[in-house]
Write an enzyme that holds these catalytic residues in place. Structure first.
Site, PDB file in Angstrom:
ATOM      1  N   GLY A 346       0.782  -1.168   0.151  1.00  0.00           N
ATOM      2  CA  GLY A 346      -0.139   0.040   0.087  1.00  0.00           C
ATOM      3  C   GLY A 346       0.892   1.051   0.122  1.00  0.00           C
ATOM      4  N   GLY A 348       4.042   1.539  -1.432  1.00  0.00           N
ATOM      5  CA  GLY A 348       5.032   1.609  -2.312  1.00  0.00           C
ATOM      6  C   GLY A 348       5.435   0.430  -2.681  1.00  0.00           C
ATOM      7  N   VAL A 350       8.388  -2.653  -3.406  1.00  0.00           N
ATOM      8  CA  VAL A 350       9.072  -3.197  -2.697  1.00  0.00           C
ATOM      9  C   VAL A 350      10.211  -3.944  -3.555  1.00  0.00           C
ATOM     10  CG1 VAL A 350       9.661  -4.926  -0.635  1.00  0.00           C
ATOM     11  CG2 VAL A 350       7.496  -3.875  -0.875  1.00  0.00           C
ATOM     12  N   ASP A 461      -3.403  -2.954  10.039  1.00  0.00           N
ATOM     13  CA  ASP A 461      -3.551  -3.695   8.471  1.00  0.00           C
ATOM     14  C   ASP A 461      -2.841  -5.149   8.513  1.00  0.00           C
ATOM     15  OD1 ASP A 461      -4.250  -3.697   6.185  1.00  0.00           O
ATOM     16  OD2 ASP A 461      -2.465  -2.740   5.271  1.00  0.00           O
TER      17      ASP A 461
END
Ligand SMILES: *[C@@H]1O[C@H](CO)[C@@H](O)[C@H](O)[C@H]1NC(C)=O
Ligand SMILES: *[C@@H]1O[C@H](CO)[C@@H](O)[C@H](O)[C@H]1NC(C)=O
Ligand SMILES: *[C@@H]1O[C@H](CO)[C@@H](O)[C@H](O)[C@H]1NC(C)=O
Ligand SMILES: *[C@@H]1O[C@H](CO)[C@@H](O)[C@H](O)[C@H]1NC(C)=O
Ligand SMILES: *[C@@H]1O[C@H](CO)[C@@H](O)[C@H](O)[C@H]1NC(C)=O
Ligand SMILES: *[C@@H]1O[C@H](CO)[C@@H](O)[C@H](O)[C@H]1NC(C)=O
Length: 660
Positions: A346, A348, A350, A461
């Protein structure tokens, strides 16, 4: 004049606070607590009250600045023996804090056990119904391995040679050391041109030299001896001693153990030495205090409206070790090439990368829209980096350059839990014991975030794609503390992450943005049911149509056939009582009313306690019968919590998903 004086005073106070925060560099890191479960006491018995007295006298005696202390409480059969020890290099303030945590935490893990031990990085604490002083004990034991590591280093002879020579020296040095570094030794050795190995060993000082040596040798025997299969950091914890090695200086004493041993020879010398060091430190602090105050005063005079942020600049020296060059990260990730991309979260992209020293890392390049200032970002990253737990992905550092904000994490080799759980081929790899361990590990990780760490972090989250699995299928929670590090409001507008994780959000969070530790508990509950069933919650209202996962679980539970919901790939090999317990825990966690959901502490105690007495869950009330309806003004909705029904919430959700 009066105004100036008060200004100076305010600035000085600020600096003093900063200095205090800087001095207090690390938090206690919990490792494990183990109870000897076969002997228990009853609540409110004499033994219980003796134990309480013992724990409070252990924690109150740390104020006497003792790194080791043993005492007893009570008489006869109800006598309790207890001791604590802090690591030799740990400052007394930290020692006190650690023992404080230990005495509070040990009853949580071992509520009725007559014997227990708890290990932190900084201290250990034990109690027992039997005499435990001056006895060498190597059971129970706990081992921590750092799974990541440069394969080239781990196959090099230099590494094992360095480890061998460190482990050769430590037992003897610790056994004979006296003074304020009683039964404590450290040793460092070059493993390669760029890597140095740091080792530490310590026994409880009530052991004889011979016992101490044997204890450390016994522990060191668990470390890798020769090529391969080792890891770049390991810790062995025994009740009577511990040994640890890492490839970074994790202990605070900079000298080698040889220099400690020599400086310890004269008992007097060390105390005059210490006093001299303290005096010098105080003088330096006062000087910094005055000079800093003077400069800040000048600055404040120049720019009346200067923000507080500048003052925080003092903390930078602390963050240097965590800060990486942008160039280094570019090289490590091959210029953020598509090949090195391993995922999109969410916040950016990786990437996988390899540092010049061979260490593998996961690089999270944050979306450029995040609005938080550089200093705030650094400060938050440093706080989050202090969180260390075997069930959390370790934050290694950060990089900050112009528009770029990058977080650097340890690389966890296996993929995230959802890749295993919802993939028909990989599902088979997850046996019930593994799933059960994953559930327990996640619970412990969240508990650490909620209670055992000093920061009290709500994840917000929790979902399978935020749980990574290492080579041993040990779960590691990722993305924690993101809301602190990144300004969440800014990000939400640009991504779909709210939609993507809707199935895991508690109703009060989804509807009213109210979050608490109980919203994480809700998400955890959904995830537990998913782990058991191998079914994805969101699938249930899109394609699977009939029932959503929660009502399905409820119906099975109510119909006394909880095993029906088990993932078919493991119909054979499961422990019925564990499955039943997990279904019950899952349902308790997704109760409508947050107050009826257990805390993570309670969940962990249900999971670890064989005969835990759990309340009966009520209907989670997530039934979906209605037709979909278009979303109308979700954020403007201002019903009180008791007004809205969860059915409506569920419908809203479907409407909203479709309108996106
Ligand atoms: C401590 O370690 C033992 C053995 O690995 C494990 O069974 C136990 O659950 C751990 N306890 C905690 C509180 O982590
Ligand atoms: C309790 O457990 C310990 C080790 O776990 C064992 O040595 C001991 O014999 C047990 N005692 C009883 C009474 O079962
Ligand atoms: C133990 O004592 C406390 C307070 O005195 C009481 O609230 C609790 O119910 C007692 N527990 C048992 C099992 O007797
Ligand atoms: C320290 O321990 C002793 C028992 O060994 C106890 O009497 C005393 O109250 C404890 N606390 C302090 C502050 O000394
Ligand atoms: C601490 O342990 C030693 C044995 O190592 C024992 O002689 C001493 O009495 C103990 N202290 C207390 C307060 O029990
Ligand atoms: C280890 O390496 C450093 C720098 O590379 C060097 O200064 C030092 O002498 C080495 N130590 C040993 C024991 O070889």
């Amino acid at each position: 004049m009066i105004i100036k004086v008060s200004k100076i005073f305010m600035l000085s106070t600020l600096i003093l606070i900063l200095i205090i925060t800087i001095t207090e560099t690390s938090a206690s890191v919990f490792n494990n607590a183990t109870c000897t479960n076969n002997k228990t006491f009853t609540q409110n018995s004499t033994f219980h009250s003796n134990l309480k007295t013992l724990l409070s006298s252990l924690s109150s005696n740390v104020t006497n600045d003792l790194r080791f202390f043993n005492t007893t409480s009570g008489k006869g059969l109800d006598k309790v023996y207890g001791l604590y020890m802090c690591r030799g290099d740990v400052p007394f303030a930290l020692c006190r804090e650690c023992i404080g945590f230990a005495t509070l935490t040990i009853p949580k893990y071992c509520p009725s056990s007559k014997e227990a031990v708890i290990w932190y990085n900084e201290c250990l604490l034990r109690y027992s119904y039997r005499f435990i002083f001056s006895k060498m004990e190597t059971l129970p034991r706990y081992k921590i391995e750092i799974p990541l590591g440069d394969p080239v280093l781990l196959q090099s002879k230099g590494f094992y040679a360095a480890l061998g020579s460190v482990l050769n020296v430590l037992p003897n040095e610790a056994a004979v050391s006296i003074g304020s570094f009683n039964k404590y030794a450290v040793k460092q050795e070059n493993a390669s041109v760029s890597v140095t190995l740091y080792g530490l060993a310590q026994c409880t000082p009530d052991l004889s030299a011979g016992d101490c040596r044997r204890c450390i040798e016994d522990a060191a025997a668990e470390f890798p001896k020769a090529c391969c299969g080792g890891s770049i950091g390991e810790t062995i914890l025994f009740p009577s001693c511990f040994v640890r090695y890492e490839t970074y200086p994790f202990y605070q004493h900079s000298g080698t153990s040889a220099s400690i041993a020599t400086s310890n020879k004269g008992g007097r010398n060390i105390s005059t030495h210490l006093i001299a060091i303290i005096v010098v430190l105080v003088v330096i602090l006062v000087a910094i205090f005055c000079i800093g105050g003077y400069f800040l005063w000048i600055k404040a005079k120049k720019r009346r409206k200067a923000s507080h942020k500048e003052n925080l600049g003092l903390e930078f020296s602390n963050s240097e070790s965590l800060e990486f060059d942008f160039a280094t990260i570019e090289i490590a990730t091959n210029n953020f090439s598509d090949d090195s991309k391993i995922g999109k979260g969410g916040y950016g992209q990786v990437y996988k990368g390899t540092l010049p020293n061979g260490q593998e890392i996961a690089v999270k390049r944050l979306s450029k829209t995040s609005g938080q200032g550089a200093e705030e970002f650094k400060n938050e990253v440093m706080l989050i980096a202090k969180l260390q737990h075997r069930n959390l992905v370790r934050l290694i550092g950060f990089c900050l350059e112009d528009q770029e904000k990058i977080l650097i994490y340890e690389y966890v080799p296996n993929k995230s839990l959802d890749h295993f759980l919802f993939d028909s081929r990989k599902q088979k790899q997850l046996t019930w014991p593994e799933r059960y361990n994953i559930i327990k590990g996640i619970a412990r990780g969240i508990l650490y975030l909620h209670e055992d760490s000093r920061l009290k972090i709500i994840h917000r989250d929790i979902k399978p794609s935020n749980v990574l699995l290492d080579n041993n299928m040990i779960p590691k929670i990722s993305d924690f503390g993101m809301a602190r590090m990144v300004d969440i409001e800014q990000i939400q507008g640009h991504t779909n992450r709210v939609v993507g994780t809707y199935g895991y959000m508690s109703p009060e969070y989804a509807m009213h943005g109210q979050f608490s530790v109980k919203s994480d508990v809700f998400s955890f509950g959904v995830m537990v049911l998913e782990i058991i069933s191998g079914k994805k919650n969101s699938c249930s209202f899109e394609s699977c149509r009939v029932d959503d996962l929660l009502s399905y679980a409820w119906n099975q539970w109510k119909g006394e056939s909880p095993f029906e919901m088990l993932d078919p790939v493991m119909q054979e090999s499961y422990a019925p009582n564990e499955v039943e317990k997990c279904v019950q825990i899952g349902l308790l966690c997704v109760q409508e009313n947050p107050d009826e959901r257990p805390t993570m502490g309670t969940v962990v105690s249900y999971l670890t306690n064989v005969s835990a007495d759990m309340p009966f869950p009520m209907e989670p009330a997530f039934f979906m019968h209605g037709r979909t309806r278009r979303h109308s003004g979700y954020s403007a909705e201002r019903e009180s919590y008791s007004d809205f029904t969860l059915k409506k919430y569920w419908k809203e959700m479907i409407g909203w998903r479709q309108s996106v």
